[in-house]
Design an enzyme around this catalytic site. Structure first.
Site, PDB file in Angstrom:
ATOM      1  CG  HIS A 104     -22.011 -22.725   2.612  1.00 39.72           C
ATOM      2  ND1 HIS A 104     -20.815 -23.122   2.079  1.00 39.72           N
ATOM      3  CD2 HIS A 104     -21.707 -21.649   3.386  1.00 39.72           C
ATOM      4  CE1 HIS A 104     -19.835 -22.349   2.533  1.00 39.72           C
ATOM      5  NE2 HIS A 104     -20.363 -21.456   3.333  1.00 39.72           N
ATOM      6  CD  GLU A 157     -21.254 -22.084  -1.831  1.00 37.01           C
ATOM      7  OE1 GLU A 157     -20.883 -23.272  -1.715  1.00 37.01           O
ATOM      8  OE2 GLU A 157     -20.488 -21.120  -1.665  1.00 37.01           O
TER       9      GLU A 157
HETATM   10  P1  0O2 Z   1     -13.803 -18.304  -2.469  1.00 39.68           P
HETATM   11  O1  0O2 Z   1     -12.605 -17.467  -2.779  1.00 39.68           O
HETATM   12  O2  0O2 Z   1     -14.596 -17.742  -1.308  1.00 39.68           O
HETATM   13  O3  0O2 Z   1     -14.651 -18.615  -3.658  1.00 39.68           O
HETATM   14  P2  0O2 Z   1     -14.534 -27.225  -1.374  1.00 39.68           P
HETATM   15  O4  0O2 Z   1     -14.514 -27.844  -0.007  1.00 39.68           O
HETATM   16  O5  0O2 Z   1     -14.270 -25.728  -1.357  1.00 39.68           O
HETATM   17  O6  0O2 Z   1     -13.645 -27.904  -2.325  1.00 39.68           O
HETATM   18  P3  0O2 Z   1     -17.349 -26.882  -1.625  1.00 39.68           P
HETATM   19  O7  0O2 Z   1     -18.324 -28.012  -1.539  1.00 39.68           O
HETATM   20  O8  0O2 Z   1     -17.696 -25.770  -2.554  1.00 39.68           O
HETATM   21  O9  0O2 Z   1     -15.940 -27.462  -1.990  1.00 39.68           O
HETATM   22  O10 0O2 Z   1     -17.095 -26.332  -0.181  1.00 39.68           O
HETATM   23  P4  0O2 Z   1     -18.015 -25.491   0.792  1.00 39.68           P
HETATM   24  O11 0O2 Z   1     -17.458 -25.768   2.113  1.00 39.68           O
HETATM   25  O12 0O2 Z   1     -19.480 -25.709   0.620  1.00 39.68           O
HETATM   26  O13 0O2 Z   1     -17.805 -23.981   0.361  1.00 39.68           O
HETATM   27  C1  0O2 Z   1     -16.613 -23.483  -0.035  1.00 39.68           C
HETATM   28  C2  0O2 Z   1     -16.633 -21.979   0.179  1.00 39.68           C
HETATM   29  O14 0O2 Z   1     -16.992 -21.699   1.543  1.00 39.68           O
HETATM   30  C3  0O2 Z   1     -15.259 -21.409   0.013  1.00 39.68           C
HETATM   31  O15 0O2 Z   1     -15.077 -21.078  -1.337  1.00 39.68           O
HETATM   32  C4  0O2 Z   1     -15.282 -20.205   0.948  1.00 39.68           C
HETATM   33  O16 0O2 Z   1     -15.962 -19.123   0.370  1.00 39.68           O
HETATM   34  C5  0O2 Z   1     -16.098 -20.737   2.091  1.00 39.68           C
HETATM   35  N1  0O2 Z   1     -15.272 -21.449   3.081  1.00 39.68           N
HETATM   36  C6  0O2 Z   1     -15.297 -22.775   3.361  1.00 39.68           C
HETATM   37  N2  0O2 Z   1     -14.436 -23.073   4.327  1.00 39.68           N
HETATM   38  C7  0O2 Z   1     -13.834 -21.935   4.702  1.00 39.68           C
HETATM   39  C8  0O2 Z   1     -12.847 -21.603   5.692  1.00 39.68           C
HETATM   40  O17 0O2 Z   1     -12.320 -22.441   6.435  1.00 39.68           O
HETATM   41  N3  0O2 Z   1     -12.479 -20.291   5.757  1.00 39.68           N
HETATM   42  C9  0O2 Z   1     -13.032 -19.323   4.973  1.00 39.68           C
HETATM   43  N4  0O2 Z   1     -12.612 -18.072   5.120  1.00 39.68           N
HETATM   44  N5  0O2 Z   1     -13.955 -19.611   4.019  1.00 39.68           N
HETATM   45  C10 0O2 Z   1     -14.353 -20.886   3.895  1.00 39.68           C
HETATM   46  P5  0O2 Z   1     -13.635 -21.116  -1.981  1.00 39.68           P
HETATM   47  O18 0O2 Z   1     -13.766 -21.581  -3.374  1.00 39.68           O
HETATM   48  O19 0O2 Z   1     -12.701 -21.909  -1.111  1.00 39.68           O
HETATM   49  O20 0O2 Z   1     -13.132 -19.659  -1.940  1.00 39.68           O
END
Ligand code: 0O2
Length: 212
Positions: free
Chosen positions: A131, A150
């Site tokens: 990321h 992102e």
């Molecule tokens: P969507 O529907 O894809 O938008 P967070 O931990 O989410 O509160 P942050 O810092 O944004 O905050 O987290 P991170 O880890 O940088 O990125 C979050 C996004 O990465 C998620 O967005 C997912 O797209 C993806 N992601 C992170 N962890 C996982 C996981 O365990 N499984 C899957 N399939 N995707 C993951 P959203 O908003 O959760 O969902």
């Protein structure tokens, strides 16, 4: 637009925020396509299989704000939700991910704000992806507004796992039984071995071609 936007602080309506994020997605999407075309031009090879862009839904934004304990407001979503504008870049091989990340980092008008390498440090779920949080300048008629995007870079195999895991977890709303989480982690390991195998196969093929 009725009012000129001078900076993020002037952004106070949903429509304006969405206009900025949509514009940022266009900018980053075009940059990635140019990098891919240049790579094809120089090396006769495409590191990118495909690119998906999306603006996070209002419902997901509110959910994320709540999850982190913030009130729902335009100001908070700009400040605390980093993935409102999201680009997913699907590459062929793991090595392409780092090559591409480096090329993105070298773009002088993009600022890299943060990097999370979930390939070197996978999440407990088994999730792997690279990321990059960047900001891109949006040139308006009389101002420039840096807007966050992102970028998630992953292989086809990582994307396959993440897409299905996301769907399954959605059904359980995060409370999947332990054996399912365990099975998903095992699937993530299989996906990683597949990526490793494909990468070494590709390297072997390249070596054969160079010898011939
Ligand atoms: P969507 O529907 O894809 O938008 P967070 O931990 O989410 O509160 P942050 O810092 O944004 O905050 O987290 P991170 O880890 O940088 O990125 C979050 C996004 O990465 C998620 O967005 C997912 O797209 C993806 N992601 C992170 N962890 C996982 C996981 O365990 N499984 C899957 N399939 N995707 C993951 P959203 O908003 O959760 O969902």
């Amino acid at each position: 637009m009725q009012n000129a936007i001078k900076s993020y602080e002037d952004v106070d309506s949903w429509k304006t925020v969405m206009f900025l994020y949509t514009s940022a997605l266009k900018e980053v999407g075009t940059k990635l396509e140019i990098l891919n075309d240049e790579f094809q031009h120089v090396h006769q090879y495409n590191p990118i299989e495909h690119i998906k862009t999306r603006v996070k839904s209002a419902e997901s934004i509110v959910k994320k704000l709540k999850k982190h304990g913030y009130e729902t407001s335009i100001e908070n979503m700009i400040k605390y939700v980093n993935d409102i504008a999201g680009v997913r870049v699907i590459c062929s091989f793991t090595s392409d991910i780092y090559r591409l990340a480096e090329m993105i980092g070298n773009q002088s008008d993009l600022k890299v704000l943060a990097i999370k390498d979930y390939i070197k440090n996978p999440k407990k779920s088994g999730y792997k992806s690279y990321h990059m949080l960047v900001s891109v300048p949006i040139f308006l008629s009389d101002s420039v507004v840096d807007t966050k995007v992102e970028i998630q870079i992953r292989t086809i195999a990582m994307d396959f796992w993440a897409s299905l895991e996301h769907k399954i977890y959605y059904k359980f709303e995060g409370n999947a039984p332990e054996y399912i989480s365990q099975d998903l982690q095992e699937c993530a390991e299989m996906v990683s071995s597949l990526d490793d195998k494909m990468l070494s196969l590709n390297e072997a093929i390249q070596a054969c071609l160079e010898e011939a």
